[in-house]
Scaffold this active site. Structure first.
Site, mmCIF file in Angstrom:
data_model
loop_
_atom_site.group_PDB
_atom_site.id
_atom_site.type_symbol
_atom_site.label_atom_id
_atom_site.label_comp_id
_atom_site.label_asym_id
_atom_site.label_seq_id
_atom_site.Cartn_x
_atom_site.Cartn_y
_atom_site.Cartn_z
ATOM 1 N N TRP A 562 36.681 -11.870 4.049
ATOM 2 C CA TRP A 562 35.692 -11.390 5.023
ATOM 3 C C TRP A 562 35.132 -12.549 5.851
ATOM 4 O O TRP A 562 34.006 -12.497 6.322
ATOM 5 C CB TRP A 562 34.570 -10.610 4.323
ATOM 6 C CG TRP A 562 35.100 -9.618 3.357
ATOM 7 C CD1 TRP A 562 35.591 -8.372 3.645
ATOM 8 C CD2 TRP A 562 35.255 -9.762 1.933
ATOM 9 N NE1 TRP A 562 36.030 -7.742 2.506
ATOM 10 C CE2 TRP A 562 35.833 -8.581 1.430
ATOM 11 C CE3 TRP A 562 34.956 -10.781 1.036
ATOM 12 C CZ2 TRP A 562 36.116 -8.378 0.084
ATOM 13 C CZ3 TRP A 562 35.255 -10.583 -0.311
ATOM 14 C CH2 TRP A 562 35.813 -9.397 -0.773
ATOM 15 N N HIS A 563 35.957 -13.600 6.054
ATOM 16 C CA HIS A 563 35.519 -14.817 6.739
ATOM 17 C C HIS A 563 36.212 -14.984 8.084
ATOM 18 O O HIS A 563 36.692 -16.061 8.424
ATOM 19 C CB HIS A 563 35.796 -16.048 5.859
ATOM 20 C CG HIS A 563 34.995 -16.084 4.601
ATOM 21 N ND1 HIS A 563 35.246 -16.986 3.578
ATOM 22 C CD2 HIS A 563 33.942 -15.341 4.182
ATOM 23 C CE1 HIS A 563 34.389 -16.783 2.591
ATOM 24 N NE2 HIS A 563 33.583 -15.796 2.935
ATOM 25 N N SER A 564 36.277 -13.925 8.857
ATOM 26 C CA SER A 564 36.971 -13.976 10.146
ATOM 27 C C SER A 564 36.239 -14.885 11.136
ATOM 28 O O SER A 564 35.015 -14.838 11.245
ATOM 29 C CB SER A 564 37.062 -12.573 10.738
ATOM 30 O OG SER A 564 37.754 -11.693 9.878
#
Length: 634
Positions: A562-564
């Site tokens: 979830w580290h876009s």
């Protein structure tokens, strides 16, 4: 209430950074009219947000507080279409993330090579946003009066010490603070973005937006609304058009877009997957892509939607002894556990005040480990890591529960060892295929598309497994959630009978195998020899066939953290950049992008703190644009 039809500033997206920008500007000048347009719902006093232990509820398939982007089908991922969630409520990721207090390395920011964005420039803002309550109260690098509190949570797991001891047994250091922007090879007791006085999550909406809205009337909020485009007239952003967030029912007419005028500035802060698509629907992007989607090209900017980056994550689970204190019963929904937790939360303590992640490490491989990762990673190491000793290659952390569907496993106690690759070499993209805001974008996260990423991810799996095997509570792997090794492989995944300490071979019953005692889990036949005389554990040896099994499992299971970031990179236009050092979109006046999409390169950490510092820096830059001074301190 209906939003004003005209304001000074429109913030497109009320995520982690957007809330900071809006809140700081509204507080700095009460006469400035600001509107946040957010796709999700308001998070005000939502228990799912405020109570830290509820974070996994946002990732349930039925969740409405996250938006799930489906990536392209990929044979590199075992034929899967990877799913990447983003925040879909006020506060964005800050309302639903894992709350891990993790900072980037100095060289990460310095590598951006942008005036005003070096680590030394940003340290005052990293201090400004935090109220630090951990073991290293160094005022040179930490802050103590910021809006967002940091602590350990009030429900530490006893097996945290087992995990840290296992790390020391493997030769790693355990230190007080690896979030000093320099440490890259050690373990620590992990901090959390949680307020120790209340036990609540430190999200940006509750700490930058709601307090200002209680006092001032100049900050307006429009939720459940999707910005279809920024209105650009004569090279200048003049407002936005928006529609209801949810698409119309099948057969129903499409909603008529509503508009709001921005007198002075439009800030796009819809995240790394939302912001590039907003720009493209507005006519800013690669001409070929826009024309194919039926959008008039107003600014030919090929970098929009490119340079997508993430971290690669795996979460294999392990069985632990029945007396181990884990949070599995909480995740199973045991009523007594939840009732006690809610009672404890009234005193800012107990199981509701944790994210189940109490220890972890940032790690760099040894020379021998680098060599085993293959020539592609060796080349990448030499180019990227060798002369940057503050850059970790891998994160490894202990999650004190099984994070999946507990109905799939028998009752028992579990831990999960999460590892993620900090700087993947792979690059993906996201682009619109239609001017219609309800048509999903073409998203290619491109995981494992660069061969340099495979070796370190395999190393991460092996590393996590060695750590947990050295913990006294270890009782084998959850075999179904591990690679399919040969039944005769010494490295095969095993489950251990808790009563007999013997290895279980699937449904074949108990056979001689693994003895578990103390911090020793030696692979020996069961004997009457006293257990304290067993030899200390040695690392498993993987054959070429074993490595292939790990690789296949990796392709079938690796996913997002979830580290876009990176899809509107802060670079010169001629280098594929989308925004300049002031976060102005190249070729458009009165339009800024302020979120993780502007990061030109990755960071060796969970990305929340980087989103926050971009928000704080963006607020200052937006203030300069408006003639308002926002300082480096609170």
């Amino acid at each position: 209430m209906s939003p004003p039809k005209e304001v000074d500033v429109i913030v497109v997206g009320g995520g982690a950074a957007g809330c900071i920008v809006a809140g700081r500007l509204a507080q700095a000048d009460p006469n400035l009219e600001i509107l946040i347009v957010e796709g999700g719902k308001n998070n005000l006093n939502d228990p799912q947000v405020r109570q830290p232990a509820m974070f996994l509820s946002h990732l349930a398939p039925t969740s409405t507080t996250a938006k799930f982007y489906a990536g392209r089908h990929s044979e590199l991922l075992g034929g899967r279409s990877p799913i990447v969630p983003t925040g879909n409520m006020l506060g964005g990721g800050s309302s639903i993330n894992f709350m891990m207090y993790t900072r980037a390395s100095k060289s990460d920011y310095d590598d951006w090579k942008t005036e005003g964005w070096s680590a030394d420039d940003l340290i005052p803002l990293l201090k400004k946003m935090e109220s630090y309550n951990l073991e290293n109260p160094d005022p040179k690098i930490h802050g103590f009066d910021g809006p967002l509190a940091v602590c350990h949570g009030a429900s530490p797991a006893p097996n945290t010490e087992e995990f840290l001891q296992a790390a020391q047994d493997m030769g790693y250091k355990v230190v007080d603070d690896i979030q000093d922007l320099e440490s890259a090879h050690a373990f620590e007791r992990w901090g959390k973005w949680i307020n120790p006085k209340t036990g609540f999550r430190s999200d940006t909406a509750h700490n930058y937006v709601h307090p200002v809205m209680e006092k001032n009337s100049n900050l307006h909020l429009l939720c459940d609304s999707k910005v279809s485009k920024v209105v650009i007239e004569n090279g200048k952003a003049t407002g936005v058009e928006y529609v209801p967030f949810s698409p119309p029912a099948e057969g129903a007419p499409k909603p008529v877009p509503q508009s709001v005028t921005a007198r002075k500035l439009v800030v796009v802060s819809a995240g790394s997957l939302g912001s590039p698509t907003v720009l493209e629907r507005s006519g800013v992007g690669a001409r070929e892509i826009l024309e194919k989607a039926g959008v008039e090209c107003k600014v030919d900017l090929p970098g929009v939607g490119e340079n997508y980056q993430d971290h690669n994550l795996i979460l294999p689970a392990y069985r632990v002894a029945p007396e181990t204190k884990t949070h599995d019963d909480f995740l199973r929904g045991i009523p007594e556990v939840h009732a006690q937790g809610l009672k404890d939360l009234e005193e800012a303590k107990g199981i509701y005040t944790t994210n189940f992640i109490d220890a972890g490490g940032k790690l760099r491989p040894s020379e021998e480990e680098i060599e085993a990762m293959g020539p592609e990673f060796r080349k990448f190491w030499n180019e990227y890591f060798k002369d940057a000793p503050d850059k970790p290659v891998m994160f490894a952390g202990l999650v004190n529960a099984f994070l999946g569907d507990h109905s799939l496993l028998p009752g028992g106690k579990y831990v999960t060892i999460g590892t993620y690759l900090e700087y993947p070499a792979s690059r993906g993209s996201i682009h619109i295929t239609s001017a219609d805001p309800y048509v999903e974008a073409d998203f290619d996260p491109a995981y494992l598309s660069h061969p340099a990423d495979l070796g370190p991810n395999i190393w991460g799996y092996k590393l996590g497994r060695e750590l947990v095997r050295r913990m006294p509570c270890y009782r084998g792997e959850v075999v179904a959630l591990h690679p399919k090794f040969s039944a005769t492989s010494p490295a095969r995944a095993v489950e251990i009978d808790i009563d007999t300490s013997r290895e279980l071979q699937g449904d074949k019953g108990v056979t001689a195998g693994v003895v578990v005692s103390g911090n020793v889990a030696a692979q020996n036949e069961v004997t009457s020899e006293p257990l304290d005389k067993k030899k200390p554990i040695e690392n498993l040896v993987y054959s070429e066939e074993d490595d292939k099994a790990v690789e296949q499992w990796m392709r079938e299971n690796i996913g997002t953290t979830w580290h876009s970031l990176g899809t509107n990179a802060m670079k010169p236009r001629e280098e594929g950049g989308v925004v300049d050092a002031k976060l102005n979109v190249h070729g458009v006046e009165n339009l800024k992008v302020i979120d993780l999409s502007i990061a030109p390169g990755n960071v060796g950490s969970n990305t929340y703190s980087t989103a926050l510092v971009i928000g704080e820096k963006g607020a200052i830059l937006a203030g300069e644009h408006l003639g308002i001074t926002i300082g480096l301190t609170n």
